[in-house]
Design an enzyme around this catalytic site. Structure first.
Site, PDB file in Angstrom:
ATOM      1  N   HIS A  82     -12.994   0.275 -50.680  1.00 27.13           N
ATOM      2  CA  HIS A  82     -13.770  -0.855 -51.169  1.00 27.13           C
ATOM      3  C   HIS A  82     -14.533  -0.429 -52.416  1.00 27.13           C
ATOM      4  CE1 HIS A  82     -16.186  -4.505 -51.148  1.00 27.13           C
ATOM      5  NE2 HIS A  82     -17.194  -3.724 -51.490  1.00 27.13           N
ATOM      6  N   ASP A 161     -21.552 -13.105 -42.154  1.00 27.49           N
ATOM      7  CA  ASP A 161     -21.788 -12.624 -43.515  1.00 27.49           C
ATOM      8  C   ASP A 161     -21.570 -13.738 -44.529  1.00 27.49           C
ATOM      9  OD1 ASP A 161     -22.208 -10.475 -45.580  1.00 27.49           O
ATOM     10  OD2 ASP A 161     -20.191 -11.154 -46.126  1.00 27.49           O
ATOM     11  N   ARG A 168     -28.616 -15.548 -48.992  1.00 24.88           N
ATOM     12  CA  ARG A 168     -29.324 -14.522 -49.768  1.00 24.88           C
ATOM     13  C   ARG A 168     -29.206 -14.788 -51.256  1.00 24.88           C
ATOM     14  NH1 ARG A 168     -26.146  -9.667 -48.150  1.00 24.88           N
ATOM     15  NH2 ARG A 168     -27.301  -8.692 -49.831  1.00 24.88           N
ATOM     16  N   SER A 183     -23.449  -5.925 -45.143  1.00 24.71           N
ATOM     17  CA  SER A 183     -22.537  -6.983 -45.586  1.00 24.71           C
ATOM     18  C   SER A 183     -21.166  -6.392 -45.944  1.00 24.71           C
ATOM     19  CB  SER A 183     -23.165  -7.701 -46.784  1.00 24.71           C
ATOM     20  OG  SER A 183     -22.243  -8.512 -47.455  1.00 24.71           O
ATOM     21  N   LYS A 187     -17.385  -6.295 -43.346  1.00 25.11           N
ATOM     22  CA  LYS A 187     -16.068  -6.803 -43.740  1.00 25.11           C
ATOM     23  C   LYS A 187     -15.010  -5.706 -43.634  1.00 25.11           C
ATOM     24  CE  LYS A 187     -18.455  -8.646 -47.080  1.00 25.11           C
ATOM     25  NZ  LYS A 187     -19.058  -9.364 -48.201  1.00 25.11           N
TER      26      LYS A 187
HETATM   27  N1  URA Z   1     -21.217  -7.519 -51.966  1.00 25.19           N
HETATM   28  C1  URA Z   1     -21.172  -7.919 -50.674  1.00 25.19           C
HETATM   29  O1  URA Z   1     -20.101  -8.093 -50.102  1.00 25.19           O
HETATM   30  N2  URA Z   1     -22.323  -8.112 -50.031  1.00 25.19           N
HETATM   31  C2  URA Z   1     -23.521  -7.930 -50.608  1.00 25.19           C
HETATM   32  O2  URA Z   1     -24.517  -8.118 -49.955  1.00 25.19           O
HETATM   33  C3  URA Z   1     -23.555  -7.536 -51.951  1.00 25.19           C
HETATM   34  C4  URA Z   1     -22.377  -7.326 -52.607  1.00 25.19           C
END
Ligand code: URA
Ligand code: CA
Length: 446
Positions: A82, A161, A168, A183, A187
């Site tokens: 990622h 999320d 957010r 977050s 994922k």
């Molecule tokens: N990318 C994400 O997936 N989540 C965040 O909180 C910030 C950047």
């Protein structure tokens, strides 16, 4: 357990229990807790922080708010990477076939882009007839058959999320290490990989502007992965200027193909040596994490071999064809990929040396041309973007081509001006910044 009490406890700076966090997150995902309470809670977390246990519990609560991918039908150690995001970050397009050539199963779920340029799915879709919408069964079946698939997610992963991140975004609570780390990791964990490598970008065009901030985020994510039972590691890489030279969907595919083909030029400009270097560093770490080599150095030798032998390029072609795309893109990207109507140089007006190149501005220029989207529903123009010819440290003569614009009818003049403004060219004995590409690494505690 009342949502009010959980908010008040965090507001007062106390650590929440796993049970409290789970109740709050699941309650929010199910619609039992309203946005205004989740907003207050997010701000309390933003201001008071979370310890390692709380952050792991938050991640787990998010993961269990929805479905999880089960990759157990696929043999071998499933790896995933990622990136925290930058400009010209074409690594996935090169890394996925390279890992596959190293006999690692690649079951990668990617996303679309918002902002500067498209995401990996948008880039892949610039290849004629390429399909990225595979069902879960098709996805797993393809990895079992040919060892590689890259597709959009089909399962309902981490609904908590999706809701919380959107909230957010409008409540000034994005920039919190525990919230970002949970977050991102939720994922990755829900996507089912056994080993996870985080490429944390640092610099001007990245989320994290300094090495110190990036290290904190990297450490938080590695801690979460380790606590929740996955091999997790992070690499800090520079995003002081765009990583690749191409910024735009089809253009990035062309640079990826040229890199896989060991060429120094993609037909429209130079291939970025930094892009190749970072991709190899990521590949070597993932191969090492998956047990393909006894050290990162040994894994690097293997990665370099699979790239220079053309095996990674052959894997790319196989993968494109398996998903319905025109495999000739691996030999003739220029003929197969969509092309823009206009191609125009941005030239230097004076002599000197490039001392900075702002990737955010290059990304904005590409987006203006149509390479990115400002709303989720927008379409991207696959053919347009910017190609960088001169990078930080390059000497410049008047009239030199700094970069080129690939445009259709949108934003041409404005994009050219932006690209020019992204460059700082200094004269005389200007200090050229030294930019290490790899800034650090976080490995789990043994
Ligand atoms: N990318 C994400 O997936 N989540 C965040 O909180 C910030 C950047
Ligand atoms: Ca297409």
């Amino acid at each position: 357990m009342r949502a009010y009490d959980i908010i008040a406890k965090k507001r007062d700076g106390q650590a929440l229990t796993g049970e409290e966090i789970r109740a709050f997150i699941h309650g929010y995902a199910q619609g039992d807790i309203p946005d205004y309470q989740a907003a207050a809670w997010s701000m309390a977390v933003y201001l008071k922080g979370m310890n390692v246990q709380e952050t792991a519990a938050l991640t787990e609560a998010m993961v269990t708010s929805g479905e999880q991918m089960d990759l157990s039908a696929i043999d071998g150690v499933k790896v995933d990477k990622h990136s925290t995001g930058g400009v010209g970050d074409t690594t996935t397009l090169i890394l996925a076939p390279l890992l596959s050539a190293m006999a690692l199963p690649v079951a990668k779920m990617s996303g679309r882009g918002l902002g500067h340029t498209g995401g990996t799915l948008d880039k892949l879709e610039s290849i004629p007839a390429m399909k990225v919408g595979l069902s879960t069964d098709e996805f797993i079946d393809q990895v079992q058959r040919i060892g590689i698939a890259v597709a959009g997610q089909t399962a309902n992963l981490v609904p908590a999320d999706k809701k919380l991140y959107a909230l957010r975004d409008v409540t000034a609570t994005v920039e919190s290490i525990p919230l970002i780390a949970s977050s991102v990791m939720s994922k990755k964990l829900a996507s089912g990989a056994d080993a996870i490598l985080l490429d944390v970008k640092v610099g001007r065009a990245a989320f994290m502007k300094t090495k110190e901030e990036a290290l904190k985020l990297a450490q938080a994510m590695v801690d979460i992965g380790s606590r929740l039972g996955r091999r997790t590691m992070a690499l800090l890489t520079s995003m002081e200027q765009p990583l690749g030279n191409a910024v735009g969907n089809a253009l990035e595919v062309a640079e990826a193909v040229a890199t896989l083909a060991n060429q120094s030029d993609c037909g429209f400009g130079p291939v970025s040596a930094e892009l190749k270097k970072v991709t190899l560093e990521l590949a070597a770490r993932l191969a090492w994490m998956a047990g393909k080599a006894s050290s990162v150095e040994e894994a690097m030798v293997l990665a370099e071999e699979k790239l220079s032998s053309g095996e990674a390029l052959a894997r790319f072609r196989l993968f494109v064809e398996a998903q319905g795309g025109d495999g000739r893109v691996a030999e003739n990207p220029e003929e197969i990929l969509p092309r823009s109507t206009y191609r125009e140089p941005v030239r230097a007006e004076k002599a000197g040396v490039v001392t900075s190149l702002d990737g955010l501005i290059i990304g904005q220029a590409a987006a203006l041309l149509g390479a990115g989207r400002s709303k989720k529903e927008d379409a991207v123009d696959p053919a347009v973007g910017v190609v960088i010819h001169k990078r930080i440290g390059d000497p410049i003569e008047p009239g030199d081509v700094l970069a080129e614009i690939f445009a259709n009818d949108r934003g041409r003049d404005e994009a050219k001006q932006l690209v020019r403004s992204a460059y700082t060219i200094s004269v005389g004995s200007a200090q050229v910044p030294i930019l290490p590409l790899i800034l650090g690494e976080v490995r789990p505690e043994q």
